[in-house]
Enzyme design. Structure first.
Site, short mmCIF file in Angstrom:
data_model
loop_
_atom_site.label_atom_id
_atom_site.label_comp_id
_atom_site.label_asym_id
_atom_site.label_seq_id
_atom_site.Cartn_x
_atom_site.Cartn_y
_atom_site.Cartn_z
N ASP A 173 -1.10 7.84 -10.23
CA ASP A 173 -2.45 7.53 -9.77
C ASP A 173 -3.46 7.89 -10.87
O ASP A 173 -4.39 7.12 -11.15
CB ASP A 173 -2.74 8.34 -8.49
CG ASP A 173 -3.80 7.70 -7.61
OD1 ASP A 173 -4.08 6.49 -7.78
OD2 ASP A 173 -4.35 8.40 -6.75
N HIS A 256 -5.28 -0.80 -9.16
CA HIS A 256 -5.28 -0.49 -7.72
C HIS A 256 -5.21 -1.74 -6.85
O HIS A 256 -4.66 -1.70 -5.76
CB HIS A 256 -6.49 0.38 -7.35
CG HIS A 256 -6.20 1.83 -7.46
ND1 HIS A 256 -6.18 2.49 -8.67
CD2 HIS A 256 -5.87 2.76 -6.52
CE1 HIS A 256 -5.86 3.76 -8.46
NE2 HIS A 256 -5.67 3.96 -7.17
N HIS A 259 -1.67 -2.54 -6.67
CA HIS A 259 -1.05 -1.65 -5.67
C HIS A 259 -1.25 -2.20 -4.26
O HIS A 259 -0.32 -2.28 -3.47
CB HIS A 259 -1.65 -0.25 -5.75
CG HIS A 259 -1.42 0.55 -4.50
ND1 HIS A 259 -2.26 0.48 -3.40
CD2 HIS A 259 -0.41 1.39 -4.14
CE1 HIS A 259 -1.79 1.24 -2.43
NE2 HIS A 259 -0.68 1.81 -2.86
N HIS A 273 2.01 5.80 -3.25
CA HIS A 273 0.81 5.15 -3.79
C HIS A 273 0.81 5.20 -5.33
O HIS A 273 0.71 4.16 -5.99
CB HIS A 273 -0.43 5.85 -3.21
CG HIS A 273 -1.73 5.44 -3.83
ND1 HIS A 273 -2.42 4.32 -3.43
CD2 HIS A 273 -2.46 6.01 -4.83
CE1 HIS A 273 -3.52 4.21 -4.15
NE2 HIS A 273 -3.57 5.21 -5.01
ZN LIG Z 1 -5.29 5.76 -6.19
#
Ligand SMILES: [Zn+2]
Length: 378
Positions: A173, A256, A259, A273
């Site tokens: 992340d 993101h 993602h 994540h």
């Molecule tokens: Zn994130």
């Protein structure tokens, strides 16, 4: 457009920091009663410490067991519990989804919120937003709040005993922060608070990346050994504070959004994540046409700590045309942060970049070896 920088009111980090939770809360005027939303292992690990720390500060509290998903239904359940207990402050203790839920509840009830991450698996704890999922775990929406948490308290002794894979997910992340921040700043787009970025936020995002490269491997070693070291302290700060401030005050871009697209594929739900975001970073770099000098250090770092660099490593060994289209479509949905890229991004470009990033990752593993099979610590 004005520049906007936001952060939690207080960030406290250190070995056995839970011992000062009550004191920190009282010092900020958060006197309870408190509703603690806690994941199972957080409650097991911290129950005795809360008794002492909150007890000494005279803060009454009850513990609500987290249901497992930060969904609209779970948020309603916790709100009901908070009302029943007459809570005047909400404390989240556990992983990212627990803390996201605590922030959502506090915002809805207009209460202050304290976040106590027990893993350093994402940069959510410091932010004024939550990622909401459906009960089935599919990305649903971002919710934005008026303010950041009143207190984020990180007990590094607790994180030293957390699963290594979660620390690595947090590095995934955090890996995205610098690349997404830079893209947003270069494109003069709005950050997550609707303002322009500050030099401060961009500098923190860069420090985040540099800390990962310098301390990532040593920090992983510390968590495998279950000890707190200076490298682990620095890395936890990077995963939690630097990444959090960097992404919120500079902005998100393709990584993101990719993602979010990947969550449309059920096979990726077993992956964290940050693991999917790490692969999203590679996709973003391909999409942006970044040179080898930018891509290589990312591949080297990712494989060194065990972050995925191929689709197979996030559950997508079989990636059919239909699914690819679905993922690319979701990643480029209206309002997605992929549109912060300084060029028009169409679904077919994302589909190509997904496959190209996968090929890059497989090629890298073939020539440099990767943490495949027995080398992966989980
Ligand atoms: Zn994130």
């Amino acid at each position: 457009m004005h520049a906007v920088f936001c952060s939690p009111s207080r960030y406290t980090q250190g070995k056995n920091a839970t011992a000062v939770l009550g004191k920190e809360m009282a010092g900020l005027g958060l006197r309870g009663p408190a509703l603690i939303v806690a994941g199972k292992s957080a409650a097991r690990r911290l129950a005795d410490l809360w008794k002492v720390s909150l007890g000494e500060a005279g803060i009454r509290y009850t513990v609500h067991a987290f249901g497992g998903e930060c969904s609209p239904a779970e948020i309603e359940r916790v709100k009901t519990a908070a009302r029943q207990e007459g809570a005047r402050v909400v404390v989240g203790a556990g992983g990212g989804k627990v803390l996201d839920t605590a922030r959502a509840v506090a915002a809805d009830l207009d209460l202050p919120v304290v976040n106590c991450p027990t893993v350093a698996s994402s940069d959510a704890p410091c932010s004024a937003l939550s990622v909401i999922y459906t009960e089935e775990g599919v990305f649903h929406e971002y919710r934005f709040y008026r303010k950041n948490p009143d207190l984020v308290l990180v007990d590094t002794q607790v994180i030293a005993h957390s699963p290594p894979r979660l620390l690595v997910a947090g590095m995934g992340d955090a890996l995205a922060t610098w690349f997404e921040a830079r893209t947003c700043v270069e494109g003069h787009v709005r950050n997550m608070r609707g303002g322009a970025s500050t030099r401060s936020a961009l500098a923190l995002a860069r420090l985040c990346y540099d800390t990962l490269i310098e301390d990532g491997a040593a920090a992983l070693q510390a968590v495998r050994t279950q000890v707190v070291t200076p490298a682990l302290e620095r890395l936890i700060e990077a995963n939690t504070l630097l990444s959090g401030l960097g992404f919120e005050s500079s902005g998100l871009a393709a990584a993101h959004a990719v993602h979010n697209g990947l969550t449309a594929a059920a096979a990726t739900h077993a992956y964290y994540h940050g693991e999917k975001v790490a692969f999203g970073v590679l996709v973003q770099l391909v999409l942006e046409g970044q040179p080898q000098s930018v891509v290589e250090p990312v591949l080297r770092f990712a494989t060194a700590v065990g972050l995925p660099v191929t689709l197979a490593e996030i559950g997508l060994k079989e990636f059919s045309g239909d699914l690819l289209e679905q993922v690319a479509g979701r990643a480029t949905a209206r309002g997605e942060t992929i549109h912060n890229e300084p060029f028009e991004v169409r679904p077919d470009m994302v589909a190509d970049a997904l496959l190209a990033a996968d090929a890059l990752g497989r090629d890298w593993q073939k020539h440099h070896g990767g943490p495949v099979g027995d080398d992966i610590p989980w």
